[in-house]
Design a protein around this motif. Sequence first.
Motif: not given
Lengths: 651, 651
Positions: B342, B346, B349, B351-354
């Motif tokens: 992860x 990250x 660049x 975007x880490x979503x739920x």
Amino acid sequence: MSLNVTQKLIQEHLVSGDMNPGEEIGLKIDQTLTQDATGTMVMLELEAMGVEQAKTEASAQYVDHNVIQEDYRNADDHLFLRSAARKFGLYYSKPGNGVSHPVHMQKLAKPGKTLLGSDSHTCANGCMGMLAMGAGGIDVAMAIAGEPYYIKMPKVWGVKLTGELPDWVSAKDVILEMLRRHDVKGGVGKVIEYYGPGIDELSAMDRHVIANMGAELGATATVFPSDKEIKRFLKSQGRVDDWKEIKADDDATYDLHEEINLSELEPLIAKPSSPGNVVPVSEIAGEPIYQSYVGSSANPGYRDFAVAGEIVKGKQIAEGLSFDINPSSRQMLTQLVNEGHIASLLSAGARLHQAGCNGCIGMGQAPATGRNSLRTTPRNFPGRSGTREDSVFLCSPETAAASALTGEITDPRTLAMKYPRIKDADKVENDPGMLESPVDPATARGLELEKGPNISSIPSMEALQDNFEVPILLKMGDNISTDEILAGGSKVLPYRSNLPKISTFTFEIVDDNYYETAMKQRDEGGHAVVAGYNYGQGSSREHAALAPRYLGLKAVVVKDFARIHLQNLINFGILPLTFVDESEYDKLEQGDVLQFENVRETIRHHHEFEVGVKDKSEKIRVRHDLTERHLDIILAGGIINWIKNKQESGV
Amino acid sequence: MSLNVTQKLIQEHLVSGDMNPGEEIGLKIDQTLTQDATGTMVMLELEAMGVEQAKTEASAQYVDHNVIQEDYRNADDHLFLRSAARKFGLYYSKPGNGVSHPVHMQKLAKPGKTLLGSDSHTCANGCMGMLAMGAGGIDVAMAIAGEPYYIKMPKVWGVKLTGELPDWVSAKDVILEMLRRHDVKGGVGKVIEYYGPGIDELSAMDRHVIANMGAELGATATVFPSDKEIKRFLKSQGRVDDWKEIKADDDATYDLHEEINLSELEPLIAKPSSPGNVVPVSEIAGEPIYQSYVGSSANPGYRDFAVAGEIVKGKQIAEGLSFDINPSSRQMLTQLVNEGHIASLLSAGARLHQAGCNGCIGMGQAPATGRNSLRTTPRNFPGRSGTREDSVFLCSPETAAASALTGEITDPRTLAMKYPRIKDADKVENDPGMLESPVDPATARGLELEKGPNISSIPSMEALQDNFEVPILLKMGDNISTDEILAGGSKVLPYRSNLPKISTFTFEIVDDNYYETAMKQRDEGGHAVVAGYNYGQGSSREHAALAPRYLGLKAVVVKDFARIHLQNLINFGILPLTFVDESEYDKLEQGDVLQFENVRETIRHHHEFEVGVKDKSEKIRVRHDLTERHLDIILAGGIINWIKNKQESGV
């Protein structure tokens, strides 16, 4: 003369006026910040003004509000904002990078500078020894165009911090204590300046927490000195060269005085539905909660998430509870991941959301009907969470994490564990993707704005005519709010970047024929509206002036105006008039035609003058209280024309 | 007789019929799965049926679709589903835990069992040596109540895998190859059974990828054997005792044959706007993209995210690109965090979503207008992304990550790096919060369903009367779709748990007076509708039968029915009739009153009978093709009454 930090910052940037509280001053703006929800209109204003390149030292466009893309509109806005940033010479922070305030602090904030932002929590960067203020979109557009920002010289409120924070008490409790003492209007007309031995123990991010929620006190700004902790913070970001020391002179004085002994504080909580509704956590401990929420610009620091992680580490949150983690920046999220804190939160049962504003502004994470939500966010006004009749409490990350474990509001001091004191990292990874730098001006000149189908330029508007006749399309009563002029909400807000479309909702609540009639009348010379007291109260949204102006509104005649809407009317070139004799309100009827003669000359030289009423024998007396600067703007047909003329004449 | 895996699974669960392809068989269902978007109605159906406790071995309610809470409705649904899970004896997986299919696989899937789920990708768990099938909500409600599931005995399609996957080619390319060969209807009426030496190298999660997108081939199910890899997977989850070996007999045969040499595969991609529109990635390399998206139940494995992390590690994604990471389960996200993947994503660049379905079902991450989106999701039907005229490509995580780096569609084999081959962990952390266990039946009996203001019980409905007169409220033409009967979309879908409210939209597109007229007519005995060919085509939504039934629809007379809607009409007790002589369609007019006499007796004994038309001399001849089981259901007034009667009589 001895100066405090606030006075030093103002003096350094003063372009007009004197530093006497209450007097209008003009300030040079060094930096600006726009977020996406307000930024699209700012960029359209820059386009309409004919601005080529930002004249500030650094201006940044952040995408943090509308990062959930349920259709093309938010995604199109992101592309538009990036193209505008490239065209106008701004920094650009993409969706998922995080909330504007902490990202700005990490990447661009500089002690000694002024920052103007189209977001009410722009004041957060006051933690960096800056004068940082929230403002309307057009004010920020003007600042980007190199114009000063005008405010009334605030009083400076010195708050001396002494003692040290006890275990389980943190920066959020300091600002909640201020709100407990002074409520949500306590800071109006003031800059709050923190000083004293107590600040030495507060990290830059702790100060951010305190400065951020200065907005909830209604303060113009919050200011901290720039000391060795700010140097440490900038060094950790690889920007130590941006540091300079700024402290109050030894014998500096303040207009108002306050003292907080940090050692005496305890965990505090703001009950629904106002940030000023503060009591000790212990007083309402045991109240069941449905949700616990850590994040937002009011608790954005590495420490704030890490302490929550340490509290829940190796445990499970209460069954049925929603434990929402909203990281404040991608860079910080990576650091929290690397240090194991995110794993602790996840394993305990947390929901990890994308970095951004999210639930703080009602974009996801809305609570269930009739359930209590505990949040580290700055505001708990009714419905802000997205759920109309919500029940939101504001607290520190310590209180939020402790309560997540128990499922009820819990004083963190009652946890059977040692307080996990977190130290900020002295070096953080440099993530080059956090901010795209401005492109060089030569390249920028050739770039086009990328406009999706829902993004529409602001049409050009005429200068104020000398003679005109306009029918009164609406005669309204007292306390007409900007919500009645142009509603917010999910039906209207998606058109924030589309003036022709958003205008169709104008005055819809008051009279649903208004739009059609106004459009018909627009080509025949426009129209006027009449109202009673406190016209334009409520939200500061500038669309409430821009949309009626687009529909041909020339003059508003009322008993009196709400302050911000009056400024917006001036900005968009609508003549704001009051009755000299309020009883003349009764003489006017909807449908009457007002006759303005020789008005350009008249308003320049007379504060009071007469307006004819067609087919009626009598005239009415009206008044304006416009300054020379205001008159220039009104006569030009609004601030967009005014600055456009200025840009074109090359002055 | 020698059996393949599919035949073994069916034989083991056969409660009626014979295993001859095309013949109706009844199957015992061991496990069920519901997600939140369909689950709320399933739970309301269980309530209406009077079900006390689930009679399956394991039934689980997941929350993965509507995890963005923009107001109280989704949050209220979550609380309702948890209360229903507790009351009916189901497992419950809370929002943020992840997508039903991988979570079910991790926590509950068992070789040799049948699984029925109210989600079309339920077939994914076929990877575990199970017979896993997607079905309508009421079918799953019936299964929870202990009833068999009826299907036509499918043909078994043996797909022999040989060779080994080359570097940069993964499971997604295998199922894309199947779609390239056979397109989106190639699997209709078939169970696809994979076998051969090639499967040894495919991990359980790789097989999940292949089984999941069997739905895109239109297959009834996809089946893999349960071998030592499944044992390894279950052991890693601490569930080795749930393993048993299931393999085809040595001389088993298949109805249809296929062979894929894995060694010959290359990276493939489905172009807009069908999963069957497959070409080699190399053929369209260079096409610019706006978005790259990793996640969903079509690439849910640890490996899928880890390989993307390794590909972008230490690099930066293309400027202006949105790199969306949608983890498939919270447990796996924690593992990915702990292994550093992860952080790699990250820092590059992302975007880490739920964890959840998110953009795969148009809940966020919708692409911008006119831009290409590259996704590892299973479907790219037009508009599914949330953007109406979208341009979505489907590919492997390798292709998605490689393309994120370049900003254009990129064959991952062209990257100048060694292929990062990822091994699944042999032990994963047990996260007790991933699944709340059922409460004991004694406690459950005392529990109430928690219904927010937008959740409404299904009202009880009458049994079919013997004699009735009903006016024809609508006479429609051919090809009336379920969208015309009851639209989907954002206006209607929020009321999926509120029958009285969703009913107000019934037939709105056809005739916006229908609702009002039907409601008036409801108390006077109900009404009928008439239509031409292919009535009820399109989406399988059961609300399209339930809502008109709620409004008093008694009989539908058409030239012919679309298959699924016919089943839904039967399920909700609406008499589905066709014209014996299609020319009699022309004799009927809107407003005519149909007279049914002695109908209970008649339909039991006659497939064809006469219906009177009031005030007209002629009668029309109609026909039904209902089985005995269907007749029982229709006469009871629908399946809810039928099962309710059965529960009450204790049979």
